[in-house]
Design a protein around this motif. Structure first.
Motif, PDB file in Angstrom:
ATOM      1  N   UNK A 151      -9.190   5.450 -20.877  1.00 48.23           N
ATOM      2  CA  UNK A 151      -8.218   6.453 -20.743  1.00 48.23           C
ATOM      3  C   UNK A 151      -6.971   5.923 -21.169  1.00 48.23           C
ATOM      4  N   UNK A 152      -6.134   7.708 -21.314  1.00 46.93           N
ATOM      5  CA  UNK A 152      -4.250   7.089 -20.954  1.00 46.93           C
ATOM      6  C   UNK A 152      -3.774   7.425 -20.588  1.00 46.93           C
ATOM      7  N   UNK A 153      -3.212   7.646 -19.402  1.00 44.57           N
ATOM      8  CA  UNK A 153      -2.222   7.738 -18.849  1.00 44.57           C
ATOM      9  C   UNK A 153      -0.880   8.066 -18.799  1.00 44.57           C
ATOM     10  N   UNK A 154       0.198   9.062 -18.564  1.00 51.30           N
ATOM     11  CA  UNK A 154       2.018   8.153 -18.600  1.00 51.30           C
ATOM     12  C   UNK A 154       2.170   9.529 -17.506  1.00 51.30           C
ATOM     13  N   UNK A 155       2.846   8.399 -16.972  1.00 49.78           N
ATOM     14  CA  UNK A 155       4.047   9.139 -16.662  1.00 49.78           C
ATOM     15  C   UNK A 155       5.734   8.533 -16.525  1.00 49.78           C
ATOM     16  N   UNK A 156       6.417   9.856 -15.662  1.00 48.04           N
ATOM     17  CA  UNK A 156       8.275   9.016 -15.667  1.00 48.04           C
ATOM     18  C   UNK A 156       8.510   8.021 -14.374  1.00 48.04           C
ATOM     19  N   UNK A 157       8.175   6.819 -14.302  1.00 47.72           N
ATOM     20  CA  UNK A 157       7.937   6.260 -12.709  1.00 47.72           C
ATOM     21  C   UNK A 157       9.726   6.804 -11.780  1.00 47.72           C
ATOM     22  N   UNK A 158      10.541   7.295 -12.858  1.00 48.05           N
ATOM     23  CA  UNK A 158      12.036   7.647 -11.844  1.00 48.05           C
ATOM     24  C   UNK A 158      11.883   8.917 -11.184  1.00 48.05           C
ATOM     25  N   UNK A 159      10.467   9.617 -11.211  1.00 54.37           N
ATOM     26  CA  UNK A 159      10.266  10.638 -10.890  1.00 54.37           C
ATOM     27  C   UNK A 159       8.703  10.856  -9.704  1.00 54.37           C
ATOM     28  N   UNK A 208       6.323  13.262 -10.339  1.00 58.00           N
ATOM     29  CA  UNK A 208       5.112  13.392 -11.620  1.00 58.00           C
ATOM     30  C   UNK A 208       4.888  12.043 -11.500  1.00 58.00           C
ATOM     31  N   UNK A 209       4.878  10.872 -10.845  1.00 55.50           N
ATOM     32  CA  UNK A 209       4.361   9.559 -10.796  1.00 55.50           C
ATOM     33  C   UNK A 209       3.409   9.481 -10.051  1.00 55.50           C
ATOM     34  N   UNK A 210       3.234   9.995  -8.272  1.00 57.78           N
ATOM     35  CA  UNK A 210       2.386  10.799  -7.829  1.00 57.78           C
ATOM     36  C   UNK A 210       1.099  11.207  -8.472  1.00 57.78           C
ATOM     37  N   UNK A 211       1.636  12.187  -8.616  1.00 61.00           N
ATOM     38  CA  UNK A 211       0.330  13.216  -9.674  1.00 61.00           C
ATOM     39  C   UNK A 211      -0.001  13.110 -10.643  1.00 61.00           C
ATOM     40  N   UNK A 212       0.842  12.157 -11.394  1.00 56.66           N
ATOM     41  CA  UNK A 212      -0.410  11.594 -12.577  1.00 56.66           C
ATOM     42  C   UNK A 212      -1.448  10.290 -11.470  1.00 56.66           C
ATOM     43  N   UNK A 213      -0.189   9.062 -11.121  1.00 56.58           N
ATOM     44  CA  UNK A 213      -1.257   7.765 -10.479  1.00 56.58           C
ATOM     45  C   UNK A 213      -2.284   8.824  -9.763  1.00 56.58           C
ATOM     46  N   UNK A 214      -2.395  10.468  -9.361  1.00 52.79           N
ATOM     47  CA  UNK A 214      -3.501  10.565  -8.299  1.00 52.79           C
ATOM     48  C   UNK A 214      -4.595  11.079  -9.477  1.00 52.79           C
ATOM     49  N   UNK A 215      -4.037  11.849 -10.426  1.00 50.11           N
ATOM     50  CA  UNK A 215      -4.928  11.870 -11.981  1.00 50.11           C
ATOM     51  C   UNK A 215      -5.908  10.486 -12.215  1.00 50.11           C
ATOM     52  N   UNK A 216      -5.281   9.996 -12.793  1.00 53.41           N
ATOM     53  CA  UNK A 216      -5.813   8.466 -13.185  1.00 53.41           C
ATOM     54  C   UNK A 216      -6.868   8.189 -11.732  1.00 53.41           C
ATOM     55  N   UNK A 217      -6.405   8.152 -11.060  1.00 49.04           N
ATOM     56  CA  UNK A 217      -7.573   7.181  -9.803  1.00 49.04           C
ATOM     57  C   UNK A 217      -8.526   8.251  -9.062  1.00 49.04           C
ATOM     58  N   UNK A 241     -10.199  10.013 -11.725  1.00 50.21           N
ATOM     59  CA  UNK A 241     -10.745   9.632 -12.750  1.00 50.21           C
ATOM     60  C   UNK A 241     -11.470   8.177 -12.690  1.00 50.21           C
ATOM     61  N   UNK A 242     -11.100   7.212 -12.354  1.00 50.23           N
ATOM     62  CA  UNK A 242     -11.320   5.883 -12.377  1.00 50.23           C
ATOM     63  C   UNK A 242     -12.130   6.193 -11.351  1.00 50.23           C
ATOM     64  N   UNK A 243     -11.782   6.609  -9.725  1.00 52.04           N
ATOM     65  CA  UNK A 243     -12.890   6.470  -8.111  1.00 52.04           C
ATOM     66  C   UNK A 243     -14.763   7.703  -9.094  1.00 52.04           C
ATOM     67  N   UNK A 244     -13.981   8.643  -9.929  1.00 50.99           N
ATOM     68  CA  UNK A 244     -15.405   9.819 -10.064  1.00 50.99           C
ATOM     69  C   UNK A 244     -16.254   8.977 -11.250  1.00 50.99           C
ATOM     70  N   UNK A 245     -15.103   8.936 -12.561  1.00 48.10           N
ATOM     71  CA  UNK A 245     -16.254   8.571 -13.913  1.00 48.10           C
ATOM     72  C   UNK A 245     -16.740   6.956 -14.021  1.00 48.10           C
ATOM     73  N   UNK A 263      -9.009   3.196 -17.000  1.00 43.26           N
ATOM     74  CA  UNK A 263      -7.782   3.690 -17.092  1.00 43.26           C
ATOM     75  C   UNK A 263      -6.702   3.118 -17.287  1.00 43.26           C
ATOM     76  N   UNK A 264      -5.652   3.944 -18.076  1.00 43.33           N
ATOM     77  CA  UNK A 264      -4.967   2.703 -18.277  1.00 43.33           C
ATOM     78  C   UNK A 264      -3.315   4.198 -18.462  1.00 43.33           C
ATOM     79  N   UNK A 265      -2.232   3.312 -16.812  1.00 40.20           N
ATOM     80  CA  UNK A 265      -1.083   4.524 -16.434  1.00 40.20           C
ATOM     81  C   UNK A 265      -0.580   3.519 -16.628  1.00 40.20           C
ATOM     82  N   UNK A 266       0.607   4.577 -17.705  1.00 45.21           N
ATOM     83  CA  UNK A 266       2.032   3.622 -18.487  1.00 45.21           C
ATOM     84  C   UNK A 266       3.390   4.899 -17.924  1.00 45.21           C
ATOM     85  N   UNK A 267       3.558   3.924 -16.687  1.00 48.93           N
ATOM     86  CA  UNK A 267       4.745   3.724 -16.126  1.00 48.93           C
ATOM     87  C   UNK A 267       6.201   3.256 -16.642  1.00 48.93           C
ATOM     88  N   UNK A 268       6.589   4.550 -16.896  1.00 46.58           N
ATOM     89  CA  UNK A 268       8.695   4.467 -17.010  1.00 46.58           C
ATOM     90  C   UNK A 268       9.130   3.872 -16.388  1.00 46.58           C
TER      91      UNK A 268
END
Length: 727
Positions: A243-251, A254-263, A265-269, A273-278
């Protein structure tokens, strides 16, 4: 002017004038308190980077690869739990600082400055290297070998699910934990990384639990080589099972919300997952690197204008969590505090001698529950009809199979993995019936990738298992050897013994297979294993020794946390006869499960004083064949089986040849770089004046067909070499 100073001056100037870079308004679940904590972690990370350069210029610090530009990773740490094991990219100081705030009693600035100063009081490496890592924070230290930590991250994630089914005695990871693994965009292209991604997808595709979060920190460049724009996204957005997730590491919001969503997903499923951080990279690659020598100045300055700390201050100010003036004060106070701490850290002791450096090469012993061997009822159920055959002598492969069965009965934390080890029972049948006896959870058929096999083993070892991976042929190890050299062997060294990789790696190898496979299935070179510090290399010459030595190897891994390689001579697997057809001279009875051959104990056959033949593996077989011929010629011999090839059992070898007038070394490895070189050097030092000679293989690869043994020692050559010495 140093780019670090330029970025610092820009920050001071722009905050004072409220000249913030443009960005989205704060939104999402990140609270004001959390946002301030992330900013504080980012300031500390930045201050440490700047201080490392000051320390280096003063000759007091020894590492300047910094995390500037990647400070947004502190937001990822906030989205995870401190019990989620984290294998970190070397630019993740902000992540470790952020996690330290989640665990009481941490002194993260002091700890990291001790690491910069290479102090022996550094709590993770003891001054051996500047590495991110902390036992208290569940962050094993990583070396800088590119992407080599990804395969073991896959293994550690697999181990969480495996521990639910078979809880090891020394399990560390909670059942609902996930594994986090970060790396750079350049590293994502490495074959080791690609193998890890593929293995994770392959596992996920089969619905096998794998709670793993990959995080690619995409700053767009690897030292000086650009990553094509959009490459990471295009490469990972549509991979099956990932599963692919992406966020802006300067924000950070956004980074916290996306990382929380990705984590989540991984923890419950329980899927990867792949978290792409700019991110961006400030200052260049390291202290001595000047980015303007390979990048246009305008491009460098454009990156610096997007300083993530400026973005954080803007966001904090907009959400009312902290004014720009207060944020500037935190920044300045943090720099001053780091300078004060550094002034003390550089005075702390450093390693000064070889003994201190090497103290953590050998892991510490650990307490283990006592085992009395497998119960008779369990043995009868597992072995079935094989129990009757134990009354008769058997070939080596059969005895190894029985030894593995007894070991897996006695130690439920033993898990075997490799291509074909399960259903097929191994290429040579050594692991036949083991999957029926213990199930696919403990006899894991893997995909065809030696790096992933070893990574699975290393990762499972970090959650309390005793892995016994199998590499089908010695020649196939070489594309994965860094998993042993750069990961498994270095982990206790760089963690001061706090993290270990106990395992027993079984490899079928060496030569003398009649007409089969050439070099790829007959490989008589194991030099790559002998020079890995801390690794134990064992090689049996007969079935009874193989069973007893294998038990000792498992004890060494289980109780002493050692990294052990058990090299099994393929040509001796089916060997029955020694001197004549159907004499059964090389078959052995299965030794009682309580019998072992202790680490470092050599074997001796005969007591002749004319000549000691020192050898191992197939060389023992050849020397035993030569023995009656030499006896008929009036040459009284003894045959010394080294058994333990690394570290060399020097005292035992010296004792074994005591009283012998001559020493002949029979070595099936190559003349150059072969095992005989170490033996010759040892006996020259330990037995001065005793005539020495060696018989080795040629400096050649091995041919297939009738010439399969043409380049290696033969029985006739052993006889001839012995007779020549007697002259």
């Amino acid at each position: 002017m140093d780019r670090a100073d330029i970025v610092h001056d820009n920050f001071l100037r722009r905050i004072a004038s409220r000249d913030f870079p443009h960005g989205r308004a704060p939104s999402g679940a990140l609270s004001a308190f959390q946002a301030v904590e992330i900013y504080r972690a980012a300031c500390l990370s930045r201050a440490l980077d700047r201080q490392s350069r000051v320390m280096q210029r003063a000759g007091q610090g020894f590492y300047t690869i910094g995390s500037s530009g990647h400070e947004g990773l502190a937001a990822v740490a906030a989205a995870l739990r401190p019990t989620d094991m984290a294998f970190l990219h070397y630019r993740d100081a902000a992540f470790q600082i952020g996690r330290s705030a989640q665990v009481p009693g941490q002194s993260i600035a002091w700890d990291m400055l001790l690491s910069f100063a290479a102090s022996s009081e550094d709590p993770i490496s003891g001054g051996r290297h500047k590495v991110l890592g902390s036992k208290a924070l569940s962050i094993p230290p990583q070396t800088s070998t590119i992407a080599s930590h990804l395969p073991k991250a896959v293994g550690a994630a697999y181990a969480i699910g495996a521990a639910r089914r078979h809880r090891p005695e020394h399990a560390e990871l909670p059942e609902d934990a996930i594994v986090y693994c970060s790396f750079g965009d350049a590293s994502a292209n490495h074959s080791t990384a690609q193998g890890a991604f593929n293995t994770a997808q392959w596992t996920s595709y089969q619905s096998i639990p794998l709670p793993l979060l990959f995080a690619c920190e995409d700053n767009g460049i690897g030292i000086s080589t650009k990553t094509p724009k959009g490459w990471i996204g295009a490469s990972f957005q549509n991979r099956p099972g990932l599963k692919y997730f992406a966020c802006d590491g300067l924000d950070i919001f956004d980074t916290f919300a996306t990382a929380q969503e990705a984590a989540h997903y991984v923890r419950t499923r329980r899927k990867p997952a792949f978290l792409h951080i700019r991110t961006i990279r400030l200052y260049g690659h390291a202290g001595a690197d000047m980015p303007t020598t390979y990048m246009p100045r305008e491009e460098v300055e454009a990156e610096e204008a997007q300083d993530p700390l400026l973005h954080m201050v803007r966001g904090l100010d907009q959400m009312g969590a902290m004014t720009a003036e207060a944020a500037l004060q935190v920044y300045n106070d943090t720099n001053a505090r780091v300078a004060r701490i550094a002034a003390e850290a550089v005075t702390r002791p450093r390693l000064r001698d070889a003994a201190g450096v090497m103290a953590s090469l050998i892991p510490p012993k650990r307490d283990c529950a006592p085992t009395n061997g497998p119960a008779s009822e369990a043995r009868a159920a597992a072995f079935g009809s094989d129990m009757k055959q134990m009354a008769e002598p058997q070939i080596m492969s059969r005895l190894i199979n029985w030894a593995l069965t007894d070991l897996m009965l006695a130690h439920r934390e033993i898990v075997m993995m490799g291509e074909d080890v399960g259903r097929k029972g191994g290429v040579y049948g050594v692991t036949q019936k083991l999957q029926q006896r213990f199930g696919p959870d403990r006899m894991i058929d893997t995909l065809l990738d030696e790096q992933s096999i070893l990574g699975l083993a290393i990762g499972m070892a970090q959650n309390g298992f005793i892995p016994m991976p199998e590499i089908q042929f010695l020649a196939y190890l070489h594309n994965a050897e860094d998993q042993l050299r750069g990961e498994a062997a270095t982990l206790p060294f760089f963690s001061n013994g706090q993290y270990t990789n106990p395992m027993v790696l079984r490899i079928a190898g060496l030569g003398y297979q009649k007409g089969f496979g050439g070099h790829f299935h007959n490989d008589n070179s194991f030099a790559v294993l002998r020079d890995i510090p801390g690794l134990i290399l064992a090689c049996p010459s007969n079935g009874a020794d193989a069973a007893r030595m294998l038990r000792e190897c498992v004890r060494l891994a289980r109780e002493e946390q050692r990294l052990v390689v058990f090299l099994e001579p393929i040509a001796l697997y089916p060997m029955r006869d020694l001197h004549g057809d159907k004499d059964g001279g090389w078959m052995c009875h299965y030794p009682d499960p309580s019998e072992i051959i202790p680490f470092g104990q050599v074997g001796t056959h005969g007591a002749g004083e004319d000549l000691a033949i020192v050898t191992f593996g197939n060389g023992v077989y050849l020397s035993r064949q030569a023995e009656p011929v030499l006896a008929a010629a009036g040459i009284k011999t003894r045959i010394v089986d080294t058994r333990w090839l690394s570290p060399l059992p020097k005292e035992a070898l010296t004792e074994a040849v005591k009283g012998a007038k001559r020493i002949l070394i029979v070595d099936e490895t190559r003349h150059t770089g072969g095992f005989a070189e170490a033996l010759m050097a040892h006996f020259h030092e330990a037995c001065p004046g005793t005539p020495l000679s060696r018989l080795t293989a040629e400096d050649s690869f091995i041919a297939t067909g009738p010439a399969y043994a043409a380049t290696m020692p033969s029985t006739a050559q052993v006889v001839a070499a012995a007779q020549e010495m007697m002259k």
